[in-house]
Design a protein around this motif. Sequence first.
Motif, PDB file in Angstrom:
ATOM      1  N   ALA A 143       0.868  -1.189   0.000  1.00  0.00           N
ATOM      2  CA  ALA A 143       0.000   0.000   0.000  1.00  0.00           C
ATOM      3  C   ALA A 143       0.900   1.232   0.000  1.00  0.00           C
ATOM      4  N   PRO A 144       1.432   1.614  -1.156  1.00  0.00           N
ATOM      5  CA  PRO A 144       2.442   2.676  -1.202  1.00  0.00           C
ATOM      6  C   PRO A 144       1.948   4.040  -0.765  1.00  0.00           C
ATOM      7  N   LEU A 145       0.617   4.268  -0.750  1.00  0.00           N
ATOM      8  CA  LEU A 145       0.104   5.588  -0.396  1.00  0.00           C
ATOM      9  C   LEU A 145      -0.204   5.738   1.090  1.00  0.00           C
ATOM     10  N   LEU A 146      -0.051   4.685   1.865  1.00  0.00           N
ATOM     11  CA  LEU A 146      -0.299   4.781   3.304  1.00  0.00           C
ATOM     12  C   LEU A 146       0.976   5.205   4.023  1.00  0.00           C
ATOM     13  N   VAL A 147       1.518   6.320   3.583  1.00  0.00           N
ATOM     14  CA  VAL A 147       2.750   6.862   4.150  1.00  0.00           C
ATOM     15  C   VAL A 147       2.565   8.359   4.362  1.00  0.00           C
ATOM     16  N   PRO A 210     -10.356   1.975   6.944  1.00  0.00           N
ATOM     17  CA  PRO A 210     -10.951   3.317   6.856  1.00  0.00           C
ATOM     18  C   PRO A 210     -10.287   4.149   5.754  1.00  0.00           C
ATOM     19  N   PHE A 211     -10.229   3.581   4.544  1.00  0.00           N
ATOM     20  CA  PHE A 211      -9.473   4.197   3.469  1.00  0.00           C
ATOM     21  C   PHE A 211     -10.371   4.558   2.289  1.00  0.00           C
ATOM     22  N   LEU A 212      -9.790   5.304   1.374  1.00  0.00           N
ATOM     23  CA  LEU A 212     -10.325   5.423   0.031  1.00  0.00           C
ATOM     24  C   LEU A 212      -9.675   4.332  -0.824  1.00  0.00           C
ATOM     25  N   THR A 213     -10.393   3.868  -1.843  1.00  0.00           N
ATOM     26  CA  THR A 213      -9.794   2.979  -2.829  1.00  0.00           C
ATOM     27  C   THR A 213      -9.470   3.810  -4.059  1.00  0.00           C
ATOM     28  N   LEU A 214      -8.192   3.993  -4.333  1.00  0.00           N
ATOM     29  CA  LEU A 214      -7.751   4.850  -5.429  1.00  0.00           C
ATOM     30  C   LEU A 214      -7.432   4.003  -6.653  1.00  0.00           C
ATOM     31  N   LEU A 222       3.485   4.575 -18.593  1.00  0.00           N
ATOM     32  CA  LEU A 222       4.282   5.689 -18.097  1.00  0.00           C
ATOM     33  C   LEU A 222       4.530   5.574 -16.596  1.00  0.00           C
ATOM     34  N   ALA A 223       5.679   6.047 -16.167  1.00  0.00           N
ATOM     35  CA  ALA A 223       5.974   6.107 -14.734  1.00  0.00           C
ATOM     36  C   ALA A 223       5.023   7.105 -14.085  1.00  0.00           C
ATOM     37  N   THR A 224       4.499   6.734 -12.922  1.00  0.00           N
ATOM     38  CA  THR A 224       3.433   7.525 -12.296  1.00  0.00           C
ATOM     39  C   THR A 224       3.753   7.802 -10.838  1.00  0.00           C
ATOM     40  N   THR A 225       3.424   9.015 -10.420  1.00  0.00           N
ATOM     41  CA  THR A 225       3.468   9.368  -9.001  1.00  0.00           C
ATOM     42  C   THR A 225       2.108   9.910  -8.598  1.00  0.00           C
ATOM     43  N   VAL A 226       1.749   9.676  -7.341  1.00  0.00           N
ATOM     44  CA  VAL A 226       0.519  10.223  -6.767  1.00  0.00           C
ATOM     45  C   VAL A 226       0.922  11.008  -5.524  1.00  0.00           C
ATOM     46  N   ASN A 227       0.640  12.301  -5.532  1.00  0.00           N
ATOM     47  CA  ASN A 227       1.080  13.200  -4.447  1.00  0.00           C
ATOM     48  C   ASN A 227       2.574  13.057  -4.185  1.00  0.00           C
ATOM     49  N   GLY A 228       3.319  12.845  -5.278  1.00  0.00           N
ATOM     50  CA  GLY A 228       4.765  12.756  -5.174  1.00  0.00           C
ATOM     51  C   GLY A 228       5.292  11.384  -4.800  1.00  0.00           C
ATOM     52  N   VAL A 229       4.411  10.397  -4.581  1.00  0.00           N
ATOM     53  CA  VAL A 229       4.823   9.042  -4.200  1.00  0.00           C
ATOM     54  C   VAL A 229       4.749   8.144  -5.431  1.00  0.00           C
ATOM     55  N   ALA A 230       5.827   7.433  -5.743  1.00  0.00           N
ATOM     56  CA  ALA A 230       5.848   6.534  -6.894  1.00  0.00           C
ATOM     57  C   ALA A 230       4.885   5.374  -6.663  1.00  0.00           C
ATOM     58  N   VAL A 231       4.042   5.119  -7.656  1.00  0.00           N
ATOM     59  CA  VAL A 231       3.042   4.062  -7.554  1.00  0.00           C
ATOM     60  C   VAL A 231       3.077   3.236  -8.834  1.00  0.00           C
ATOM     61  N   ASP A 232       3.052   1.921  -8.699  1.00  0.00           N
ATOM     62  CA  ASP A 232       3.048   1.033  -9.853  1.00  0.00           C
ATOM     63  C   ASP A 232       1.710   1.128 -10.584  1.00  0.00           C
ATOM     64  N   GLY A 233       1.779   1.192 -11.919  1.00  0.00           N
ATOM     65  CA  GLY A 233       0.563   1.311 -12.713  1.00  0.00           C
ATOM     66  C   GLY A 233      -0.378   0.139 -12.524  1.00  0.00           C
ATOM     67  N   ALA A 235      -0.763  -1.661  -9.824  1.00  0.00           N
ATOM     68  CA  ALA A 235      -1.421  -1.514  -8.526  1.00  0.00           C
ATOM     69  C   ALA A 235      -2.551  -0.500  -8.608  1.00  0.00           C
ATOM     70  N   LEU A 236      -2.337   0.583  -9.363  1.00  0.00           N
ATOM     71  CA  LEU A 236      -3.394   1.580  -9.514  1.00  0.00           C
ATOM     72  C   LEU A 236      -4.561   1.025 -10.316  1.00  0.00           C
ATOM     73  N   ALA A 237      -4.278   0.199 -11.303  1.00  0.00           N
ATOM     74  CA  ALA A 237      -5.352  -0.370 -12.112  1.00  0.00           C
ATOM     75  C   ALA A 237      -6.263  -1.263 -11.263  1.00  0.00           C
ATOM     76  N   GLN A 238      -5.691  -1.982 -10.316  1.00  0.00           N
ATOM     77  CA  GLN A 238      -6.468  -2.866  -9.452  1.00  0.00           C
ATOM     78  C   GLN A 238      -7.116  -2.120  -8.298  1.00  0.00           C
ATOM     79  N   GLY A 239      -6.590  -0.969  -7.957  1.00  0.00           N
ATOM     80  CA  GLY A 239      -7.093  -0.206  -6.811  1.00  0.00           C
ATOM     81  C   GLY A 239      -6.166  -0.361  -5.627  1.00  0.00           C
ATOM     82  N   THR A 240      -5.712   0.742  -5.090  1.00  0.00           N
ATOM     83  CA  THR A 240      -4.808   0.709  -3.944  1.00  0.00           C
ATOM     84  C   THR A 240      -5.396   1.529  -2.805  1.00  0.00           C
ATOM     85  N   PRO A 241      -5.248   1.088  -1.548  1.00  0.00           N
ATOM     86  CA  PRO A 241      -5.809   1.854  -0.423  1.00  0.00           C
ATOM     87  C   PRO A 241      -5.066   3.162  -0.215  1.00  0.00           C
TER      88      PRO A 241
END
Length: 401
Positions: A143-147, A210-214, A222-233, A235-241
């Motif tokens: 869960a790369p965005l739970l930081v 108690p999360f959002l599913t993004l 393409l290489a992607t970041t969300v709020n500056g955090v690197a996220v695998d494409g 993982a985003l396609a499947q939905g990440t907390p």
Amino acid sequence: MSVSTGTSTLCRRCGQAAPGAPGRCTYCGSPLNRAAAFPVRGPAAAIAPAIPMARTPYEGPAHRFEPARLDSGGPGLSRRTRLLLGAGAAVAILAVAALIVLRPAPPSPAGAVRDYFEHLAAGDTAAALALVDSGESYTPRAAPLLVAAALADPANRPGGLTVTATEEPEGGGPYSTVTATYKLGGQTVEQLFAVVATPDEQPPYRLERPFLTLTAQVPGGLATTVNGVAVDGAALAQGTPAFPGVYTGTTSGNALFAGGTRAATVRSDGQGARAEIAFGAPAVAPGAPKAVQTAVEEYLDRYCINGPVTSQCPLRGAPYKAYGQQTTWAITTYPQVQLNPDSSGRVQVAFATATEGSAAYTVTWSDSSGAPQTATGTVPVTARGYASLGNDGTITISLGY
């Protein structure tokens, strides 16, 4: 008028000079003080010893004299000391009142939700995650965005929490539900939180996911970041907390596609909450036309010129002369291709011939007598198909007619 000298006694109560021997004041009836005697001139001094005055109270103008106040016998307190004592008493009263008013509320499911959002509003994502059931399983890799970096900007954090309803567990079950609304930027989100009681642990209540599913479909690998955090494409396609927050995705450009930035849209139905980043079809990179042209030329060279002619060679039109003939090609003019941005997909972009090229062929064979024969000519060359980005970052050409 004769002047005679006598003594009068000063009354300390009414302030009058009473003539005669010490005793009681002839004006107010108070005891007189002998030590206060002083000379008095006038007739009163001569007649005072011969004519005793009746001991009646003074009935002159109404003057009010306060009796002297006796202290307790101890040393007096200064004004500063009295102020300090008063201030200390006021502080003590306020402290007792604050203790009563600000006394922490007992633990509750709604309180656990409030604590969770208070931690997020302060940017303390570690404390927020500690309130989540099985929070230790949410590793940065899973869960790369739970930081903390995902909510480093205070503008991305949630606020304005309001608990609107709490339902106790049904049938003695462990889960309560808490319905709450909160603000993400200018948007109001309603979300249902499941809270489990953990009486033998600390804290006594924990939140279930108690999360959002993004989610996001990342174009072109393409290489992607969300709020500056690197996220695998993937993982985003499947939905990440992700913690409740405002999220913005950014893709980096490459030789084929231009990068872009898109904000997530949050949707909630009173149960869960979802956030989606809609990147859409990527724009063609400014250098993509030239890069695709180069890739097409390299493709023709690889499959038609620099090796045996295979089925992947698009060149056609050489005459058939005999079984076993050999055909070789030379590109005299490469076809010029043009990209079609409107047909761009998430991983590829279409191209077609803008200007035809030409290719020269040479056919060699042996006639019935075994003598070598040769035939030459030229044919037009066109190219159409799709360009995509390979795993190594290079452009891959797929021709189709």
